[in-house]
Design a protein around this motif. Structure first.
Motif, PDB file in Angstrom:
ATOM      1  N   SER A 259       1.488  -2.192  -7.466  1.00 21.32           N
ATOM      2  CA  SER A 259       2.573  -2.174  -6.488  1.00 21.32           C
ATOM      3  C   SER A 259       3.642  -3.206  -6.826  1.00 21.32           C
ATOM      4  CB  SER A 259       2.036  -2.475  -5.088  1.00 21.32           C
ATOM      5  OG  SER A 259       1.758  -3.865  -4.955  1.00 21.32           O
ATOM      6  N   ARG A 260       4.769  -3.123  -6.124  1.00 19.37           N
ATOM      7  CA  ARG A 260       5.744  -4.200  -6.156  1.00 19.37           C
ATOM      8  C   ARG A 260       5.136  -5.441  -5.509  1.00 19.37           C
ATOM      9  NH1 ARG A 260       7.821  -0.340  -8.473  1.00 19.37           N
ATOM     10  NH2 ARG A 260      10.031  -0.086  -8.889  1.00 19.37           N
ATOM     11  N   PRO A 261       5.614  -6.629  -5.819  1.00 22.94           N
ATOM     12  CA  PRO A 261       5.056  -7.845  -5.221  1.00 22.94           C
ATOM     13  C   PRO A 261       5.243  -7.876  -3.705  1.00 22.94           C
ATOM     14  CG  PRO A 261       6.353  -8.371  -7.179  1.00 22.94           C
ATOM     15  CD  PRO A 261       6.626  -6.929  -6.857  1.00 22.94           C
TER      16      PRO A 261
ATOM     17  N   LEU B 122       0.810  -1.215   0.000  1.00 25.97           N
ATOM     18  CA  LEU B 122       0.000   0.000   0.000  1.00 25.97           C
ATOM     19  C   LEU B 122       0.843   1.265   0.000  1.00 25.97           C
ATOM     20  CD1 LEU B 122      -2.617  -1.075   2.707  1.00 25.97           C
ATOM     21  CD2 LEU B 122      -2.999  -0.943   0.242  1.00 25.97           C
ATOM     22  N   GLY B 123       2.160   1.114   0.194  1.00 20.78           N
ATOM     23  CA  GLY B 123       3.029   2.280   0.257  1.00 20.78           C
ATOM     24  C   GLY B 123       3.015   2.977   1.599  1.00 20.78           C
ATOM     25  N   ILE B 124       2.739   2.241   2.677  1.00 21.14           N
ATOM     26  CA  ILE B 124       2.718   2.825   4.018  1.00 21.14           C
ATOM     27  C   ILE B 124       4.127   3.262   4.406  1.00 21.14           C
ATOM     28  CG2 ILE B 124       2.311   2.335   6.470  1.00 21.14           C
ATOM     29  CD1 ILE B 124      -0.243   2.551   4.848  1.00 21.14           C
TER      30      ILE B 124
ATOM     31  N   GLY C 218       7.638   3.667   0.743  1.00 21.32           N
ATOM     32  CA  GLY C 218       6.473   4.304   0.141  1.00 21.32           C
ATOM     33  C   GLY C 218       6.469   4.331  -1.372  1.00 21.32           C
ATOM     34  N   GLN C 219       7.636   4.083  -1.982  1.00 20.05           N
ATOM     35  CA  GLN C 219       7.727   4.182  -3.452  1.00 20.05           C
ATOM     36  C   GLN C 219       7.489   2.824  -4.101  1.00 20.05           C
ATOM     37  OE1 GLN C 219       8.016   7.333  -4.786  1.00 20.05           O
ATOM     38  NE2 GLN C 219       7.768   7.800  -2.605  1.00 20.05           N
ATOM     39  N   THR C 220       6.340   2.255  -3.822  1.00 21.71           N
ATOM     40  CA  THR C 220       6.056   0.897  -4.281  1.00 21.71           C
ATOM     41  C   THR C 220       5.368   0.847  -5.635  1.00 21.71           C
ATOM     42  OG1 THR C 220       5.114  -1.218  -3.562  1.00 21.71           O
ATOM     43  CG2 THR C 220       3.768   0.744  -3.187  1.00 21.71           C
ATOM     44  N   TRP C 221       4.850   2.006  -6.101  1.00 22.90           N
ATOM     45  CA  TRP C 221       3.963   1.982  -7.273  1.00 22.90           C
ATOM     46  C   TRP C 221       4.721   2.076  -8.589  1.00 22.90           C
ATOM     47  CZ3 TRP C 221      -0.539   0.298  -5.881  1.00 22.90           C
ATOM     48  CH2 TRP C 221      -1.013   0.569  -4.603  1.00 22.90           C
TER      49      TRP C 221
ATOM     50  N   ALA D 299      10.869  -1.592   6.372  1.00 25.70           N
ATOM     51  CA  ALA D 299      12.096  -1.019   5.810  1.00 25.70           C
ATOM     52  C   ALA D 299      12.909  -2.095   5.102  1.00 25.70           C
ATOM     53  CB  ALA D 299      12.922  -0.371   6.920  1.00 25.70           C
ATOM     54  N   LYS D 300      12.968  -3.272   5.708  1.00 25.92           N
ATOM     55  CA  LYS D 300      13.695  -4.377   5.090  1.00 25.92           C
ATOM     56  C   LYS D 300      13.041  -4.812   3.784  1.00 25.92           C
ATOM     57  CE  LYS D 300      15.261  -9.118   5.992  1.00 25.92           C
ATOM     58  NZ  LYS D 300      15.248 -10.250   6.970  1.00 25.92           N
ATOM     59  N   LEU D 301      11.715  -4.884   3.768  1.00 28.95           N
ATOM     60  CA  LEU D 301      11.013  -5.302   2.554  1.00 28.95           C
ATOM     61  C   LEU D 301      11.161  -4.276   1.435  1.00 28.95           C
ATOM     62  CD1 LEU D 301       7.759  -6.763   4.153  1.00 28.95           C
ATOM     63  CD2 LEU D 301       9.615  -8.050   3.079  1.00 28.95           C
ATOM     64  N   TYR D 302      11.075  -2.991   1.778  1.00 26.86           N
ATOM     65  CA  TYR D 302      11.297  -1.954   0.759  1.00 26.86           C
ATOM     66  C   TYR D 302      12.716  -2.069   0.194  1.00 26.86           C
ATOM     67  CZ  TYR D 302       7.007   0.747   1.723  1.00 26.86           C
ATOM     68  OH  TYR D 302       5.703   1.171   1.838  1.00 26.86           O
ATOM     69  N   ALA D 303      13.703  -2.290   1.075  1.00 25.84           N
ATOM     70  CA  ALA D 303      15.093  -2.406   0.616  1.00 25.84           C
ATOM     71  C   ALA D 303      15.263  -3.607  -0.298  1.00 25.84           C
ATOM     72  CB  ALA D 303      16.032  -2.509   1.820  1.00 25.84           C
TER      73      ALA D 303
END
Length: 422
Positions: free
Chosen positions: A271-273, A109-111, A170-173, A159-163
């Motif tokens: 979004s990213r998976p 969701l980009g939280i 938040g920049q998942t889209w 944070a780990k999943l975004y990395a």
């Protein structure tokens, strides 16, 4: 509202091991029955106040259908109560599966971390309003600590999943072009997607999902999750969308929009998976049990097994209203036949018409009953579908000696399993 003075220290503790202070442990244990009994009222008030002050969150981030049905408040209440109970009763046990499921949903969701501050403000305002004088400074500080320990663990996981996804928080889209649209059943349509910028489709693990953000009729941006129903590692993604019958009501507004308006050549915001219901590598036997549109993550797993582990024993179970309602029915049958150690069992609530039955002997009339099939020793089970189906399947697996840690599940929408206490 009295707050703990050093939240950064609490968050750092969460990165290592979330443990309540002795003083807060005693206070939370003493007040847990009162807070637990009121948590449903608290979360309902919390969402109402937060959305009144921040209507953009309800319009553009939260699922309005889940809010209208009361599912999101119940899920939040269940998560907070479960986390607090573990902190005081079993501090050595980490709620890893629960937190991972929430963290994956949040990154889809980009939280971002700053949004936890907003939630804290309205949640604790609701606690004070509902419980009144019972919220002494000591009680407030203890539950503040519970919140920030849980938030700290989630922020660290996210944070780990975004990395790992290679994007900033938040920049998942990303923009994805629809390259094909295919009807998969009476109420389900699949969309094949590729990155609009011409780059490769990001990698994903079999069983994961993506969020799709859609502008609906009133201009709101509504977000829903759909499993990736194809093999990992390809140039394209595929999602399968079942129409939720509700017309323009919140619970059906996104699937209706996608079914009625999206065609090949259109661009979707995706979004990213994400998702932690992913196929574990290994050689142990597998049970892939689904109902309804819950078949979609299982298809990704079957595709992966056909390439990486065709000799692995697999029992595939699916239940649906009828053959006409079973999305990807022929594809599932083809994938199972390609795996030499796989077996397929299907239940349809409506008997097949003459000449319309699938060409296999593992088809029954009624609802899925795992008591009727052999469960291999040492099996690892994956469940996806409506909550009553998964509860029944899990109960039967536990009855037959499958360890709880070997049973994995995915919930589309808020995790009401937590709210049920199971």
């Amino acid at each position: 509202m009295t707050a703990l003075p050093n939240r950064s220290q609490i968050r750092q503790t969460a990165l290592e091991e979330a443990v309540l202070s002795p003083e807060s442990t005693a206070t939370v244990r003493a007040t847990l029955p009162v807070v637990g009994a009121a948590i449903g009222e608290i979360t309902t008030l919390f969402y109402g106040r937060m959305f009144a002050d921040h209507p953009e969150l309800e319009r553009d981030l939260f699922n309005r259908g889940n809010q209208a049905a009361g599912e999101q408040p119940r899920a939040l209440a269940g998560a907070i109560a479960a986390y607090a109970t573990l902190l005081v009763e079993q501090p050595e046990v980490r709620p890893g599966a629960m937190l991972a499921r929430i963290a994956h949903k949040h990154i889809s969701l980009g939280i971002t971390e700053d949004q936890y501050e907003i939630v804290h403000k309205y949640l604790f305002g609701a606690i004070v309003e509902v419980l009144g004088e019972a919220v002494t400074p000591g009680v407030a500080a203890a539950w503040d600590e519970v919140y920030w320990l849980m938030a700290g663990e989630l922020i660290a996981l996210e944070a780990k999943l975004y990395a790992e996804a290679g994007v900033a928080p938040g920049q998942t889209w990303q923009e994805m072009t629809v390259v094909a649209r295919t009807r998969e059943s009476r109420d389900a349509v699949s969309f094949t997607l590729r990155p609009a910028d011409g780059g490769p489709a990001p990698a994903f693990r079999p069983g994961q999902y993506v969020s799709v953000a859609v502008r609906v009729a009133d201009g709101a941006r509504q977000i829903r999750q759909y499993s990736l129903s194809t093999a990992p590692g390809g140039a394209h993604w595929r999602i399968t969308v079942k129409r939720v019958h509700g017309g323009g009501t919140p619970e059906g507004e996104v699937s209706t929009r996608l079914h009625d308006h999206v065609q090949a050549g259109d661009v979707l915001t995706v979004s990213r998976p994400a998702g932690d219901l992913t196929l574990a590598e290994g050689t142990e036997p597998l049970l892939l049990a689904s109902a309804g549109i819950g078949c979609t993550p299982m298809i990704g797993m079957l595709h992966h097994l056909a390439v990486t582990g065709p000799e692995r024993p697999v029992t595939v179970v699916h239940g649906d209203r009828s053959l006409a309602d079973h999305a990807h029915a022929e594809q599932v049958q083809t994938l199972v036949r390609a795996l030499p150690e796989a077996a397929l069992h299907r239940w349809y609530e409506q008997p097949a018409q003459d000449g319309a039955a699938p060409a296999d002997t593992g088809t029954r009339t009624g609802r899925v009953d795992l008591a009727q099939i052999e469960i291999p020793e040492g099996v690892r089970a994956y469940l996806c579908g409506p909550l009553p189906f998964m509860r029944a399947a899990r109960a039967e697996l536990l009855r037959r000696g499958v360890p709880a840690q070997a049973i994995h599940y995915e919930v589309f929408g808020p995790d009401l399993w937590l709210a049920s206490g199971n």
